[in-house]
Design a protein around this motif. Sequence first.
Motif, short mmCIF file in Angstrom:
data_model
loop_
_atom_site.label_atom_id
_atom_site.label_comp_id
_atom_site.label_asym_id
_atom_site.label_seq_id
_atom_site.Cartn_x
_atom_site.Cartn_y
_atom_site.Cartn_z
N LEU A 79 0.83 -1.19 0.00
CA LEU A 79 0.00 0.00 0.00
C LEU A 79 0.87 1.25 0.00
O LEU A 79 2.02 1.23 0.44
CB LEU A 79 -0.89 0.03 1.25
N HIS A 90 5.44 -2.00 2.49
CA HIS A 90 4.60 -0.92 2.00
C HIS A 90 5.44 0.27 1.56
O HIS A 90 6.57 0.47 2.02
CB HIS A 90 3.60 -0.51 3.08
N ASP A 122 -3.22 5.22 0.02
CA ASP A 122 -4.21 4.23 0.44
C ASP A 122 -4.52 4.33 1.93
O ASP A 122 -5.67 4.16 2.35
CB ASP A 122 -3.69 2.81 0.15
#
Length: 268
Positions: free
Chosen positions: A54, A75, A119
Amino acid sequence: MNKPPAANEPGWDTGTHEAFYRYYEAQSAGEESLQRFEAIYATLARMLGQRGPLDVADIGCGAGTQGRLWAARGHRVRGADINEALVGLGRKRAREDGLDIRFDVASATALPWPDASIDVCIAPELLEHVEDWKGCIAEFARILRPGGALYLSTSNRLCPKQQEFTLPLYSWYPAPLKRHCVRLARSTHPHIAGYATYPAVNWFTFYQLRKHLAGYGMRSFDRFDMVDLAAQGALGRAAIGAVRALPPLRWCAHVLTPYLSLLAVRQE
């Protein structure tokens, strides 16, 4: 469109008090901080599902402890903070850990990132320190993608216990008295707010923030909605179930919790 980063805006003080820096340098690497950020990660992973990698924004990132935790799990992380010295410390620690994190000296009211590029936006213990808190939320909403999530932790006006000022029952002080204390913290008595360059000026309730975030098409969950019932015993499950089912009991439970935590999910 996003505004210029705060480092380029007149009027913003990106410096820090030496005592605050030394305190935060030690505190941000302590076991208590690591456990707290691990708990935030675990809660968001459970609430949002194990998606990834993300794009994650750590707003008010300080020394980057939260961001490093997410980056270590694969991430893509960006961090922003108004405190230039702490951002430098965050960059140093990320390099030492071999993590690729983008850090910016920037205000939460003027994030240097594109629209709909994030996100998960994490803003721990930030809103209380920025006078234009509505401008912060507008920026969070701007950078979030549809379906994106915003996690906030901040001051709780309902609870008399707090950590922002070394003054008893400060959360319940009337607004004029709070403003007087802030002026003292910024001038002759910096120790009453832990030598913070920007001491807490805002105090919230979950209900206030939920209403404001709904204007951006976000559905909000409070700390009781985020409890993992599977990790609770029978008594804990019963207590949380009652809090969730009975609004007056939920309000009373907020009075007993020293800080506010909230997860808001932007509708697709």
